[in-house]
Design a protein around this motif. Structure first.
Motif, short mmCIF file in Angstrom:
data_model
loop_
_atom_site.label_atom_id
_atom_site.label_comp_id
_atom_site.label_asym_id
_atom_site.label_seq_id
_atom_site.Cartn_x
_atom_site.Cartn_y
_atom_site.Cartn_z
N HIS A 68 106.86 55.06 92.30
CA HIS A 68 107.56 54.37 91.07
C HIS A 68 106.91 53.74 90.09
O HIS A 68 105.87 53.20 90.35
N LEU A 69 107.24 54.13 88.90
CA LEU A 69 106.56 53.51 87.82
C LEU A 69 107.71 53.27 86.51
O LEU A 69 108.51 54.18 86.24
N SER A 70 107.60 52.19 86.02
CA SER A 70 108.70 51.73 84.92
C SER A 70 107.79 50.72 83.92
O SER A 70 107.11 49.87 84.40
N ILE A 71 108.01 51.07 82.55
CA ILE A 71 107.40 50.25 81.56
C ILE A 71 108.78 49.99 80.56
O ILE A 71 109.11 50.83 80.06
N THR A 72 108.90 48.54 80.70
CA THR A 72 110.13 48.30 80.00
C THR A 72 109.81 47.26 79.02
O THR A 72 108.95 46.43 79.04
N VAL A 73 110.15 47.65 77.75
CA VAL A 73 110.00 46.82 76.35
C VAL A 73 111.27 46.06 75.98
O VAL A 73 112.40 46.85 75.96
N ILE A 74 110.98 44.81 76.05
CA ILE A 74 112.22 43.84 75.63
C ILE A 74 111.89 43.48 74.16
O ILE A 74 110.77 43.17 73.68
N TYR A 75 112.96 43.67 73.26
CA TYR A 75 112.67 43.55 71.95
C TYR A 75 113.59 42.21 71.33
O TYR A 75 114.44 41.62 72.32
N ASP A 76 113.25 41.80 70.20
CA ASP A 76 113.96 40.53 69.63
C ASP A 76 115.32 40.37 69.49
O ASP A 76 115.92 39.38 69.14
N ASN A 77 116.05 41.55 69.63
CA ASN A 77 117.41 41.49 69.17
C ASN A 77 118.39 41.50 70.77
O ASN A 77 119.37 41.68 70.91
N GLY A 78 117.48 41.46 71.65
CA GLY A 78 118.00 41.34 72.95
C GLY A 78 118.25 42.76 73.68
O GLY A 78 118.75 42.80 74.94
N THR A 79 117.63 43.75 73.20
CA THR A 79 117.70 45.13 73.77
C THR A 79 116.57 45.24 74.63
O THR A 79 115.49 44.76 74.48
N ALA A 80 116.43 46.21 75.33
CA ALA A 80 115.54 46.70 76.25
C ALA A 80 115.45 48.24 76.51
O ALA A 80 116.51 48.86 76.71
N VAL A 81 114.39 48.93 76.50
CA VAL A 81 114.35 50.32 76.76
C VAL A 81 113.13 50.40 77.90
O VAL A 81 112.04 49.82 77.85
N THR A 82 113.58 51.14 78.94
CA THR A 82 112.72 51.61 79.92
C THR A 82 112.07 52.76 79.88
O THR A 82 112.95 53.77 79.77
N HIS A 83 110.67 52.93 80.15
CA HIS A 83 110.14 54.32 80.27
C HIS A 83 109.79 54.57 81.67
O HIS A 83 108.95 53.64 82.46
N ASN A 84 109.65 55.96 82.23
CA ASN A 84 108.99 55.93 83.66
C ASN A 84 107.68 56.72 83.46
O ASN A 84 107.28 57.39 84.80
#
Length: 304
Positions: A68-84
């Motif tokens: 398992h690998l995840s790279i999660t980016v958290i942004y200043d507007n409260g959203t988050a995007v996860t990449h595998n």
């Protein structure tokens, strides 16, 4: 394929070793933690290199598989995007006008250590944050890298932790021992310095007032002198207090950290650095005003 063979689960162990395999997955691991604090300016390649360095070491020295690998980016507007995978992470371009504040990398490996009959689960978490609330409450910088290795082999965990720390230190402007000490005690040092200045001025005024009262011709003259002196001291104290609150809560003279993943992040970084330069000017002006107020108050005291 028959109906009974339509769904299969393949495990990396013999049937008689299934119990040991499950115990290796569910057993309570130990945990190694660390943190590197300092200002940083990192790109997507810098972040992906954590994955490449760790995966290279594990594939070279251990029989291990990344499950398992995840790279999660958290942004200043409260959203988050996860990449595998790193390629998706590096190529992603957010549509909205958001700025990345934090990146979290999570790895899960099954590793077959020497002397172990079955592969054992190892977990690695890395947090790169520009957020002061992440335990990086320093007045000179706001960046921090937290890492955690949940493991069943201490020497392996120490090696992985050292890889993470070494790479983080190449990206982060780690403060020296003097700056680190100031970071830990800034508010105390600042408050003490302001208090000493105020006390010194008060003592000097006290001696001057004593001589002035003895030289006063009437009681009313002495009373007026004391009253004006107390009012002046209170005014100076309020000015110092407001200056302190202004510096601590509004200026926050920390060196900002940046996570620059796409071109608009670099533009935002440049704008922030211009604002930081203006804050340093405001900081210097605040100290100059404090000193001028003290000098003017002393002059007015001696004259009136």
């Amino acid at each position: 394929m028959s109906k009974n063979d339509e769904f299969q689960l393949i495990l990396p162990c013999a049937p008689n070793e299934f119990g040991s395999f499950i115990a290796g997955l569910l057993g309570k691991p130990r945990e190694t933690k660390g943190r590197v604090s300092g200002a940083f300016d990192i790109t997507s390649k810098d972040i992906s290199n954590f994955y490449h360095l760790i995966n290279q070491r594990i594939t070279q020295q251990n029989r291990g598989n990344l499950v398992h690998l995840s790279i999660t980016v958290i942004y200043d507007n409260g959203t988050a995007v996860t990449h595998n995978n790193p390629n998706d992470f590096e190529s992603h371009y957010p549509i909205s006008a958001t700025i990345p504040l934090e990146v979290i990398l999570s790895f899960t490996y099954l590793i077959h250590f020497n002397g172990s009959l079955q592969p054992e689960k190892q977990e690695i978490d890395i947090v790169l944050s520009t957020n002061r609330d992440r335990g990086a409450s320093h007045w000179t910088h706001s960046g921090v890298c937290h890492y955690s290795v949940k493991h069943t082999d201490s020497s392996w965990a120490a090696d992985i932790a050292n890889i993470i720390k070494s790479h983080a230190e190449t990206l982060i402007d780690v403060p020296g021992p003097v700056r680190q000490r100031v970071n830990e005690s800034f508010e105390t040092i600042f408050r003490l310095g302001v208090s000493l200045i105020y006390v010194a001025v008060a003592i000097w005024w006290g001696f001057t007032a004593f001589d002035a009262i003895h030289a006063a011709e009437t009681f009313n003259d002495a009373l007026a002198f004391v009253t004006s002196s107390i009012a002046t001291l209170i005014t100076v104290g309020v000015i110092y207090s407001l200056s302190y609150e202004y510096i601590i809560h509004f200026l926050m003279l920390s060196k900002s950290s940046f996570i620059c993943l796409v071109d608009k992040d670099f533009t935002s970084k440049d704008k922030t650095r211009i604002k930081e330069g203006r804050r340093w000017i405001s900081y210097a002006a605040t100290w100059a005003i404090n000193i001028i107020c003290g000098v003017v108050a002393s002059y007015l005291f001696t004259k009136f």
